[in-house]
Motif scaffolding. Sequence first.
Motif, short mmCIF file in Angstrom:
data_model
loop_
_atom_site.label_atom_id
_atom_site.label_comp_id
_atom_site.label_asym_id
_atom_site.label_seq_id
_atom_site.Cartn_x
_atom_site.Cartn_y
_atom_site.Cartn_z
N GLY A 1 -21.67 -34.95 -25.22
CA GLY A 1 -21.99 -34.33 -26.50
C GLY A 1 -21.08 -34.06 -27.84
N GLY A 2 -22.17 -32.88 -28.84
CA GLY A 2 -21.10 -32.59 -30.22
C GLY A 2 -19.98 -31.71 -30.06
N GLN A 3 -20.36 -31.06 -28.70
CA GLN A 3 -18.33 -30.85 -28.83
C GLN A 3 -16.98 -31.59 -29.09
OE1 GLN A 3 -17.12 -30.73 -25.16
NE2 GLN A 3 -15.94 -28.96 -25.05
N ARG B 1 -26.50 -37.52 -24.80
CA ARG B 1 -28.04 -36.89 -25.31
C ARG B 1 -28.84 -37.61 -25.57
NH1 ARG B 1 -24.40 -33.31 -22.84
NH2 ARG B 1 -23.69 -31.59 -24.10
N HIS C 1 -24.53 -31.29 -36.79
CA HIS C 1 -22.79 -32.48 -36.68
C HIS C 1 -22.46 -32.99 -37.63
CE1 HIS C 1 -25.60 -32.27 -32.70
NE2 HIS C 1 -24.42 -31.49 -32.27
N GLN D 1 -16.97 -23.63 -35.95
CA GLN D 1 -15.92 -24.49 -34.21
C GLN D 1 -15.08 -25.61 -34.49
OE1 GLN D 1 -18.23 -26.74 -30.86
NE2 GLN D 1 -17.11 -24.32 -29.79
N HIS E 1 -17.73 -29.24 -20.09
CA HIS E 1 -17.20 -28.89 -21.08
C HIS E 1 -15.92 -28.87 -21.67
CE1 HIS E 1 -21.44 -28.20 -22.84
NE2 HIS E 1 -21.14 -28.52 -23.89
N TYR F 1 -17.85 -19.90 -21.60
CA TYR F 1 -17.94 -20.74 -22.66
C TYR F 1 -17.07 -20.51 -23.53
CZ TYR F 1 -22.46 -20.67 -21.16
OH TYR F 1 -24.45 -20.17 -20.87
N ARG G 1 -22.69 -38.52 -29.40
CA ARG G 1 -23.46 -37.97 -28.08
C ARG G 1 -23.88 -38.97 -27.22
NH1 ARG G 1 -27.64 -36.23 -30.69
NH2 ARG G 1 -27.96 -33.83 -29.36
N SER H 1 -25.01 -14.14 -22.37
CA SER H 1 -26.58 -14.27 -22.93
C SER H 1 -27.27 -14.43 -22.91
CB SER H 1 -25.60 -14.11 -24.57
OG SER H 1 -25.08 -15.64 -24.88
N ASP I 1 -14.02 -23.37 -22.74
CA ASP I 1 -13.66 -25.20 -23.63
C ASP I 1 -13.47 -24.87 -25.27
OD1 ASP I 1 -16.34 -26.27 -25.35
OD2 ASP I 1 -17.31 -24.55 -23.92
N GLN I 2 -14.18 -23.54 -25.19
CA GLN I 2 -13.33 -23.41 -26.74
C GLN I 2 -11.97 -22.48 -27.10
OE1 GLN I 2 -16.65 -20.65 -28.72
NE2 GLN I 2 -18.03 -21.19 -27.43
N ARG J 1 -16.03 -32.60 -32.14
CA ARG J 1 -16.09 -31.39 -33.26
C ARG J 1 -14.39 -31.29 -32.57
NH1 ARG J 1 -20.98 -29.09 -32.12
NH2 ARG J 1 -20.16 -28.29 -30.17
N GLN K 1 -28.07 -23.50 -26.69
CA GLN K 1 -27.11 -24.18 -26.69
C GLN K 1 -26.09 -24.38 -28.34
OE1 GLN K 1 -29.39 -27.79 -25.28
NE2 GLN K 1 -29.42 -26.23 -23.89
N ALA K 2 -24.78 -22.54 -27.81
CA ALA K 2 -24.61 -23.06 -28.87
C ALA K 2 -23.96 -21.10 -28.80
CB ALA K 2 -24.82 -22.80 -30.49
N PRO K 3 -22.60 -20.88 -29.35
CA PRO K 3 -22.51 -19.38 -29.39
C PRO K 3 -23.63 -18.39 -30.36
CG PRO K 3 -20.75 -20.63 -29.81
CD PRO K 3 -21.36 -21.33 -29.86
N1 LIG Z 1 -24.63 -19.19 -24.73
C1 LIG Z 1 -23.52 -19.81 -25.06
N2 LIG Z 1 -22.40 -18.42 -25.37
C2 LIG Z 1 -21.50 -19.36 -25.95
N3 LIG Z 1 -21.15 -20.10 -26.27
C3 LIG Z 1 -21.76 -21.43 -26.42
C4 LIG Z 1 -23.18 -20.71 -25.22
N4 LIG Z 1 -24.46 -21.82 -24.96
C5 LIG Z 1 -22.59 -22.97 -26.17
N5 LIG Z 1 -22.10 -22.25 -25.72
C6 LIG Z 1 -20.58 -23.16 -27.18
O1 LIG Z 1 -21.19 -24.31 -28.13
C7 LIG Z 1 -20.88 -25.76 -27.20
C8 LIG Z 1 -21.61 -26.83 -27.16
O2 LIG Z 1 -21.43 -27.96 -26.74
P1 LIG Z 1 -22.54 -29.15 -26.93
O3 LIG Z 1 -21.45 -30.42 -27.26
O4 LIG Z 1 -23.33 -28.82 -26.07
O5 LIG Z 1 -22.70 -28.97 -28.73
P2 LIG Z 1 -23.78 -29.65 -29.71
O6 LIG Z 1 -23.06 -30.01 -30.27
O7 LIG Z 1 -24.67 -28.37 -29.39
O8 LIG Z 1 -24.33 -30.68 -29.12
P3 LIG Z 1 -25.40 -31.39 -28.79
O9 LIG Z 1 -26.75 -31.28 -28.82
O10 LIG Z 1 -24.82 -32.71 -28.41
O11 LIG Z 1 -25.80 -30.57 -26.62
C9 LIG Z 1 -19.73 -25.79 -26.21
O12 LIG Z 1 -18.49 -25.00 -27.13
C10 LIG Z 1 -20.13 -24.39 -25.41
O13 LIG Z 1 -18.93 -23.93 -24.85
#
Ligand SMILES: Nc1ncnc2c1ncn2[C@@H]1O[C@H](COP(=O)(O)OP(=O)(O)OP(=O)(O)O)[C@@H](O)[C@H]1O
Length: 365
Positions: free
Chosen positions: A17-19, A44, A53, A107, A328, A302, A41, A269, A305-306, A22, A135-137
């Motif tokens: 995915g996008g991570q 996806r 992205h 990120q 992740h 979460y 991606r 969350s 991986d971060q 990044r 699907q992001a923080p």
């Molecule tokens: N509920 C959450 N709380 C905190 N962090 C989150 C949460 N959901 C996802 N993340 C973080 O967000 C990032 C998502 O990465 P991911 O590759 O899935 O995302 P993306 O750039 O939106 O791409 P894609 O659309 O390809 O999934 C990861 O670092 C993951 O830990």
Amino acid sequence: MSSTEVIRLDGSVLEGGGQLLRVAIALSVLLAKPIAIDNIRGNRKPPGLKHQHAAGLRLAAEICSAQLDGCELGSTSIAFRPSVEPQISRHYKADSGTAGSIALLLQISLPCLVFSPTPIASSNLILHGGTNAIQAPQIDYIQHVFLPFIHKHFGFEPRIKVVKRGYFPKGGGEVHIEVPPVRGPLPAVTLIERGKVKAIYGRSYVAGLPKSVAEAMRAAAMDVLMKSGVDAGSIDVKAVREKPSDCVGSGSGIVLWAETEDGCIIAGSALGRKGVDPGCVGQDAARELASNLAHGGCVDEYMQDQMIIFLALAQGKSRVKTGPLTLHTRTAIWVTEQLSGAKFYVEESGNSCIIECEGMGYTPS
Ligand SMILES: Nc1ncnc2c1ncn2[C@@H]1O[C@H](COP(=O)(O)OP(=O)(O)OP(=O)(O)O)[C@@H](O)[C@H]1O
């Protein structure tokens, strides 16, 4: 210019995915290694770059005056050639143009801005997009979980100001971040003991919706926490309705975080969605927190991986106890090892893991 040997990565590996993109780009900026990524991606549907992205790539390219090719919406291949010319500007803006996550713009850019060979002023980011995206923080996670973790363990303290919240589908949020520079390597982290939960905090919010929605999410979350037997000294979850002048669009969600005696912060969350009972949203967040507490690890699923890129950049051996390894995290480890000299070892036992990293001790040249 940087060396000419290009490292090629397959963007569909593992999580795909996008991570992956990044982490790879941030390391390319720091290590001045040109990279090319194909199958972006790849796991996806649809694959390829989305607004968030592409905005993140352009921001990283601006930070290091990189040559960036292929950065169009839907593109599945890019080439990124960083320059090693010293940065002149320390002020950057990025806009996902949609409700694409501001946290994910952070990120990609935060690792790039942390280090400076000279004691120059802080870097300043102005980021536009969604503050609370799926699907992001959520931005509250960045404020209350991610940045405190970075400050406590790596010793630098980015300052964040949420100027406006922005929700799906318009976005329109604005967040300012000031990143103070560090010169030397980041310290390694040892985080094996979590300690008892001292307190649970939370924010259950609505924008453009009745406050009763925030109250319903809060009540359902409290109910699950009580019944799941989470042993916390105190629980303080606020239900808030954003002032119309503080947000764009309407949205709702809840972020909970538990602080432990040994200084760990573990979160859960959820985001509100049209047609979904607010009570279910509150329950989802509380169940996620309870499950992140049940595995006994020192970070949630979460942060796992971060934190990887920071462990890799740090000097010496880090050891962090986590819950089950996420895909992740495996992806972040894979991409980090492709580009840096850091080495990871994961010891899995039952429902928990120890992630060990021999960091590269990065200092800017
Ligand atoms: N509920 C959450 N709380 C905190 N962090 C989150 C949460 N959901 C996802 N993340 C973080 O967000 C990032 C998502 O990465 P991911 O590759 O899935 O995302 P993306 O750039 O939106 O791409 P894609 O659309 O390809 O999934 C990861 O670092 C993951 O830990």
